[in-house]
Design a protein around this motif. Structure first.
Motif, PDB file in Angstrom:
ATOM      1  N   ALA A  47       1.629  -6.864  -6.819  1.00  0.00           N
ATOM      2  CA  ALA A  47       1.747  -8.314  -6.925  1.00  0.00           C
ATOM      3  C   ALA A  47       1.546  -8.922  -5.552  1.00  0.00           C
ATOM      4  O   ALA A  47       2.483  -9.387  -4.911  1.00  0.00           O
ATOM      5  CB  ALA A  47       3.117  -8.670  -7.489  1.00  0.00           C
ATOM      6  N   GLY A  48       0.318  -8.909  -5.136  1.00  0.00           N
ATOM      7  CA  GLY A  48      -0.011  -9.400  -3.804  1.00  0.00           C
ATOM      8  C   GLY A  48      -1.349  -8.828  -3.405  1.00  0.00           C
ATOM      9  O   GLY A  48      -2.064  -8.270  -4.232  1.00  0.00           O
ATOM     10  N   THR A  49      -1.660  -8.963  -2.135  1.00  0.00           N
ATOM     11  CA  THR A  49      -2.952  -8.521  -1.639  1.00  0.00           C
ATOM     12  C   THR A  49      -2.755  -7.313  -0.738  1.00  0.00           C
ATOM     13  O   THR A  49      -1.928  -7.341   0.167  1.00  0.00           O
ATOM     14  CB  THR A  49      -3.604  -9.656  -0.830  1.00  0.00           C
ATOM     15  N   LEU A  50      -3.508  -6.265  -0.995  1.00  0.00           N
ATOM     16  CA  LEU A  50      -3.485  -5.106  -0.110  1.00  0.00           C
ATOM     17  C   LEU A  50      -4.254  -5.495   1.151  1.00  0.00           C
ATOM     18  O   LEU A  50      -5.464  -5.664   1.119  1.00  0.00           O
ATOM     19  CB  LEU A  50      -4.127  -3.903  -0.809  1.00  0.00           C
ATOM     20  N   THR A  51      -3.530  -5.695   2.256  1.00  0.00           N
ATOM     21  CA  THR A  51      -4.195  -6.185   3.467  1.00  0.00           C
ATOM     22  C   THR A  51      -4.610  -5.055   4.398  1.00  0.00           C
ATOM     23  O   THR A  51      -5.532  -5.209   5.192  1.00  0.00           O
ATOM     24  CB  THR A  51      -3.278  -7.159   4.236  1.00  0.00           C
ATOM     25  N   SER A  52      -3.919  -3.915   4.353  1.00  0.00           N
ATOM     26  CA  SER A  52      -4.254  -2.760   5.202  1.00  0.00           C
ATOM     27  C   SER A  52      -4.092  -1.496   4.378  1.00  0.00           C
ATOM     28  O   SER A  52      -3.188  -1.405   3.544  1.00  0.00           O
ATOM     29  CB  SER A  52      -3.289  -2.640   6.392  1.00  0.00           C
ATOM     30  N   PHE A  53      -4.957  -0.525   4.654  1.00  0.00           N
ATOM     31  CA  PHE A  53      -4.752   0.800   4.069  1.00  0.00           C
ATOM     32  C   PHE A  53      -5.330   1.810   5.051  1.00  0.00           C
ATOM     33  O   PHE A  53      -6.535   2.031   5.115  1.00  0.00           O
ATOM     34  CB  PHE A  53      -5.412   0.925   2.693  1.00  0.00           C
ATOM     35  N   GLU A  54      -4.423   2.381   5.863  1.00  0.00           N
ATOM     36  CA  GLU A  54      -4.819   3.292   6.939  1.00  0.00           C
ATOM     37  C   GLU A  54      -4.546   4.730   6.521  1.00  0.00           C
ATOM     38  O   GLU A  54      -3.493   5.033   5.949  1.00  0.00           O
ATOM     39  CB  GLU A  54      -4.011   2.972   8.196  1.00  0.00           C
TER      40      GLU A  54
ATOM     41  N   HIS B  11      -9.256   3.145   9.114  1.00  0.00           N
ATOM     42  CA  HIS B  11      -9.187   2.078   8.106  1.00  0.00           C
ATOM     43  C   HIS B  11      -9.849   2.543   6.816  1.00  0.00           C
ATOM     44  O   HIS B  11     -10.972   2.144   6.508  1.00  0.00           O
ATOM     45  CB  HIS B  11      -9.868   0.834   8.655  1.00  0.00           C
ATOM     46  N   MET B  12      -9.154   3.351   6.048  1.00  0.00           N
ATOM     47  CA  MET B  12      -9.758   3.901   4.833  1.00  0.00           C
ATOM     48  C   MET B  12     -10.186   2.798   3.866  1.00  0.00           C
ATOM     49  O   MET B  12     -11.196   2.923   3.177  1.00  0.00           O
ATOM     50  CB  MET B  12      -8.769   4.822   4.128  1.00  0.00           C
ATOM     51  N   GLY B  13      -9.406   1.729   3.826  1.00  0.00           N
ATOM     52  CA  GLY B  13      -9.743   0.629   2.927  1.00  0.00           C
ATOM     53  C   GLY B  13     -11.101   0.021   3.214  1.00  0.00           C
ATOM     54  O   GLY B  13     -11.720  -0.600   2.348  1.00  0.00           O
ATOM     55  N   ASP B  14     -11.586   0.171   4.436  1.00  0.00           N
ATOM     56  CA  ASP B  14     -12.911  -0.331   4.810  1.00  0.00           C
ATOM     57  C   ASP B  14     -13.925   0.802   4.893  1.00  0.00           C
ATOM     58  O   ASP B  14     -15.042   0.588   5.364  1.00  0.00           O
ATOM     59  CB  ASP B  14     -12.857  -1.024   6.169  1.00  0.00           C
ATOM     60  N   GLY B  15     -13.544   2.002   4.500  1.00  0.00           N
ATOM     61  CA  GLY B  15     -14.456   3.149   4.634  1.00  0.00           C
ATOM     62  C   GLY B  15     -14.697   3.536   6.082  1.00  0.00           C
ATOM     63  O   GLY B  15     -15.659   4.234   6.404  1.00  0.00           O
ATOM     64  N   ASN B  16     -13.818   3.091   6.979  1.00  0.00           N
ATOM     65  CA  ASN B  16     -14.042   3.225   8.424  1.00  0.00           C
ATOM     66  C   ASN B  16     -13.099   4.276   9.008  1.00  0.00           C
ATOM     67  O   ASN B  16     -11.896   4.078   9.064  1.00  0.00           O
ATOM     68  CB  ASN B  16     -13.801   1.871   9.076  1.00  0.00           C
ATOM     69  N   ILE B  17     -13.670   5.403   9.421  1.00  0.00           N
ATOM     70  CA  ILE B  17     -12.882   6.495   9.965  1.00  0.00           C
ATOM     71  C   ILE B  17     -13.180   6.667  11.461  1.00  0.00           C
ATOM     72  O   ILE B  17     -14.337   6.729  11.866  1.00  0.00           O
ATOM     73  CB  ILE B  17     -13.200   7.815   9.210  1.00  0.00           C
TER      74      ILE B  17
END
Lengths: 487, 487
Positions: free
Chosen positions: A264-271, A398-404
Motif C-alpha cells: 500500500a504505497g510506492t516501492l521507492t528503493s530496492f537494493e 539498485h536491483m529495482g533499476d537493473g543496475n548492479i
C-alpha cells in the motif's frame, strides 16, 4: 591509483597549445581576479578527480557568478580557441569533470552560481542555478513541505549542474526516475555563446523538438547548463524500510514484484546485497551490526513510501508473511525507528569503502533489463571466478533499476594487488560482453567521461555513435567543450 | 470547416513535382500491390484529417509490414526525392499526419506494423510496434496485471507511433507524465535509411547523448519511429473518483494541493470544468445528469489511485470535509460504482462535442505553470469578452498539468458563425499573448503540425528555433520527412 588510467591512455586533444598569459588575463577579467584561480595550490582541488584517479592540470580555474559571465567566458573561448571543462562539485566517478594533463584547458567551476531562483509548491517547481548543492535543493523543498527525490551518496557536495550533466541516478530512481526525469526546463550557454532559455515551468509543452534531453547526460560536451527547473513531489508521510535475507537473486525479483503490486504505497528503493557485502561492512565499521539475525547468501534493502500513516507497514508485513511461507524470504527486519533506518542505509552505503581493505577492486557500473539481473549474476560471477580463482565478487546495487555495481575484489591471498589489477581490462571485457549480450549498458549511472570513452565504439550501435558525433559537431564544431570526454 | 485553414495558407513545400508512375510502381513493389493504395476512394481516409480541417492528396498510400520495408521506402524516397508523411491512427488534431494538397507526397501508414513484440511484467516493459493501437497496449498490460497509464479520448484508434511522435498527453499526465516519459527505448528509421536500434529495456543507461527525445514529439519530421519499449506500472487497487463543485479556479488549486499532500494515494487526474461545460453537456446528452446537486461556477473532476483498498477513500473524504469547512468546496459527489465513475468521465469527455451545437468555436490548447491557471483564466476570459461581447468561454481541461483547452464559443445571437470565426486569428493572438507573458505554451498537448506552424517564429525563443532548424537540417537535409509540418 593508476590502475584505471593504465587502460585509458591519454589521447591528444584540442587545443594543442596553452592559452597565452594575455588570454588568461582576459578570462580572469570576466569574473574578477578573486574568482580566477591561478595559484597552483589553489587550483589543485579543481584539477584532481577526488580519488586521484585522474590528476589533470588547468591553465586557469574560473568561477563565474552569473549566466552573463558564463556567456563572456564561452565567447572568449571561441575567439581564442580555448578549451573549457565545466565542473560542479567535482564528485563525478568517470573523470568527466577533470581537466586533461596538458594544462591547456580552463576549468569553469559553477559553484558560485548557487542561487535557488524560485520555489513554487503549488506548481511543484523549483528553479535552481547549476552550482546549487543537491542537498540545499532537498532542504529547500523540505521547507515548503515538498520532496526533491534525488538521493545520492555525494549529495552534500555534488551540484545540480553535475547531476544534470551526468543524469544522476541514486536510490530513488525506481519510483521517481533519473535526474533527467526530474527536470522541466533548462538554461544552457551554447558553445557559440548564445543562451538557450528553456527555463519553462510547464508540465506540458508540445511546441517542437525537445532540446532539454540533448544537454542532460552530455557531461558538458554540448554546452554549459546554468540553471534548471526541477520537479517537486508531495512528501510521503510513511516510510517502511526493510532489510530482508534471501536465498537468491531470483527470490529478490519475486519479492520486488510482490511489493510493487501489493504494498500500500510506492516501492521507492530496492537494493540487492550479497552476504560478502555485509561481512566486509561489518568488518569495516565496528559500530555496525547485522540487520537480520539469519545469515543468507543475498539480502534486499527496500523502502515503501506512502502518503498515509499505517497502511504501508501492514501491507508490507502481509507481503513478507507470504514470502516467508513460499520461501522467497528467509528472514527480515523492519526498521522501527529513523535511527534503525539510518543503520540499514549506512550498511548499504558502506559497501564501496568497505571494499578498500580487501585490496584491488575491478569495478563495473552496469545495467540489464530488471528481469535479467539474476541471469547476469549467474553468468558473470562464474566467468570472473574462472578467470581469477578465489576472486571475491561484491555485486550489489539498485536491483529495482537493473543496475548492479559489479565489483570484483582481489583474492585474499596468492595474487598481488598489481597482478590482480593488471587484469582490469580483461575482466571488464568479459563482464561487458555478458552485459551487451543481455541488452544492457556498460555505464548505468556514472556516465562515460574519460573512464569509458574508449569503450563506446565497442558497445554502441555505429548508427547511434555516428548520430552522437554529428550532434557534437553541430553544436560544438571547434571541439572546445570538455574535449576528450564521452566522444 | 475552412475556418482554421483560412489562417494557415498552404505554404509551398518540397518536392515540387509528383513522383512519376514508374517511381510509384517501385514504391508499391516494396510493400506489395495489396498494401500500396492508389485508388482515390481507398486513399481518401488517409488524406483527410478526421474532422476535415485538412483535406490533402497523396500520390500513394503505403502500408509497410516491417522495419525492413520502412527502410526500403525511406531509401527509395531519398533516391527519388519523394516526400513521406508518416501516419498512425490519423487521429491527430493539428494536421501533422495529413499530406498536403499537392498530391506529391506519399503517406506511410504504419497500421500494419501492429505487433506487441514482447511483454515482461517483471521488468515492467512492453515492446510495441508503431502501428499498435493504444488500447491494445493497455489491454496487453492489463492481461499481465500491469498498467500502461496513457489514456486519451482516441485510444481505440490512435497508435503508439502517433502517441510517440506527438508526445501525447491525456488524463493521467499528473501522475505518470506525458508519452515521452513512458518510453525506455525506440527503434527509428532515419531519413538516410539507416535504422537506429535504440530498443533498450533499461531504466538506467548513461552511455552518451539521449537520442530518444529527439524523435519523440518531432511529429515524423526527423524519421519514422517503428517500435518502442514502453514502461508498465503496477495497477492501482483502488480508485476514488470525485466530482466537486467549487467557487473558483483558486479553490481548485487549493483543493489539488490538499489532495496531493494528504490523500492516501496518488492524485492521477485533476480536471477543471466551468459550469457552462456541464450545461452544454447536459443539453447535448439527454442521458447525462448533473453529477453534483449544487450549481457552482466551477467544478473539478479528480481521481486518487492507491495500491490498497479503503485508505484512499477515507483520506479523500477527510480532505473534502476540511475543504467544505473552509469554503474551498461547495459540494461533491464521490463515485460509488464503476458506472457512476464512467458517467463522471463521460461528462468531461462530452465537452468538446457538446460545444458543436453552440456554433463556431475558437480553440486554444495552452498551458501555463500550474499555479498560474487562475490568473490565466482571470485575464484571458475578460479579454475575449471585451473583443467579442457575449462570446461563451468554455475553458476546461487538465488543471493538474496547467493545461487548459480554452475554447470560445460564439455568442448565442447577434453574430453569424462566419463573422465570429473570422476573428479566430485575432482572438488566438490575444490569448497566446497572455499565455506567453505567463511563461506558457501555445500547444500543450496537441503539437504543432500544420495548424500552429506559422506561430512558432512568434512564440519561440529564436535560439531554440534555430537549434530546431539545425537539427532538422542535420537529420533530414533534403527535407523529405513530413515537410511543412512543425518547422
Amino acid at each position: 591509483m593508476g590502475e584505471r588510467k593504465a587502460f585509458h591512455a591519454y589521447a591528444g586533444i584540442r587545443p594543442a597549445v596553452p592559452p597565452s598569459p594575455g588570454v588568461l588575463d582576459r578570462f580572469a577579467a570576466i569574473v574578477g581576479d578573486r574568482h580566477a584561480i591561478r595559484d597552483p595550490a589553489d587550483k589543485a582541488p579543481y584539477e584532481r578527480e577526488w580519488r586521484d584517479h585522474y590528476v589533470g592540470k588547468a591553465a586557469l580555474v574560473l568561477k563565474p557568478a552569473s549566466t552573463a559571465e558564463v556567456v563572456a567566458i564561452v565567447k572568449l573561448a571561441g575567439e581564442t580557441g580555448t578549451a573549457l571543462v565545466p565542473q560542479g562539485g567535482n564528485t563525478g566517478l568517470t573523470g568527466a569533470q577533470t581537466p586533461h594533463e596538458t594544462g591547456h584547458e580552463i576549468v569553469v567551476s559553477m559553484t558560485r552560481m548557487d542561487r535557488i531562483r524560485d520555489i513554487d509548491p503549488v506548481s511543484n517547481t523549483l528553479v535552481a542555478e547549476a552550482g546549487c548543492v543537491l542537498q540545499r535543493v532537498q532542504e529547500a523543498a523540505d521547507e515548503v513541505d515538498r520532496l526533491f527525490p534525488m538521493f545520492i551518496g555525494s549529495q552534500g557536495s555534488c551540484t545540480i549542474g553535475g547531476n544534470l550533466s551526468t543524469n544522476a541516478g541514486g536510490i530513488n530512481v525506481l519510483a521517481y526516475g533519473n535526474m533527467r526525469d526530474l527536470v522541466l526546463g533548462l538554461e544552457v550557454v551554447l558553445p557559440d555563446g548564445r543562451v538557450w532559455n528553456g527555463l519553462r515551468r510547464l508540465k506540458k509543452d508540445n511546441t517542437g523538438y525537445d532540446l532539454r534531453h540533448l544537454f542532460m547526460g552530455a557531461e558538458g560536451t554540448l554546452g554549459i547548463v546554468t540553471a534548471a527547473v526541477l520537479k517537486l513531489y508531495p512528501r510521503p508521510l510513511e516510510q517502511v524500510t526493510v532489510f530482508a535475507a534471501l536465498p537468491s537473486p531470483d527470490a529478490a525479483l519475486a519479492l520486488m514484484a510482490a511489493l510493487q503490486t501489493r504494498a500500500a504505497g510506492t516501492l521507492t528503493s530496492f537494493e540487492l546485497l550479497p552476504r560478502i557485502a555485509l561481512d566486509i561492512s561489518l568488518a569495516f565499521d565496528s559500530t555496525a551490526r547485522d540487520p537480520v539475525a539469519t545469515v543468507a547468501p543475498w539480502y534486499a534493502l527496500f523502502e515503501v513510501a506512502a502518503m498515509h500513516e499505517g497502511a504501508a507497514r501492514t501491507s508490507v508485513e502481509a507481503v513478507l508473511a507470504d514470502a516467508f511461507d513460499d520461501g522467497t524470504v528467509i528472514d527480515a527486519t523492519i526498521a522501527d525507528s529513523q535511527a534503525q533506518r539510518n543503520t540499514f542505509w549506512r550498511m548499504r552505503e558502506t559497501v564501496s569503502d568497505a571494499q578498500k581493505p580487501l585490496g584491488g577492486s575491478i569495478k563495473h557500473d552496469v545495467s540489464v533489463p530488471v528481469a535479467l539481473v539474476p541471469r547476469f549474476l549467474d553468468e558473470a560471477i562464474p566467468v570472473c571466478r574462472a578467470m581469477i580463482p578465489d576472486c571475491r565478487p561484491v555485486a550489489f546495487g539498485h536491483m529495482g533499476d537493473g543496475n548492479i555495481h559489479f565489483n570484483i575484489s582481489q583474492p585474499a591471498q596468492g595474487l598481488s594487488r598489481d597482478d590482480f589489477m593488471a587484469r582490469y581490462g580483461e575482466i571488464n571485457d568479459a563482464v561487458h560482453a555478458i552485459v551487451m549480450r543481455l541488452g544492457g549498458s556498460i555505464s548505468a549511472e556514472h556516465g562515460i567521461g574519460r573512464l569509458k570513452r574508449h569503450l563506446l565504439p565497442e558497445v554502441k550501435d555505429p548508427v547511434e555513435l555516428d548520430l552522437m558525433r554529428k550532434l557534437k559537431a553541430l553544436l560544438d564544431p571547434d571541439g572546445l567543450f570538455n574535449p576528450g570526454k564521452v566522444l
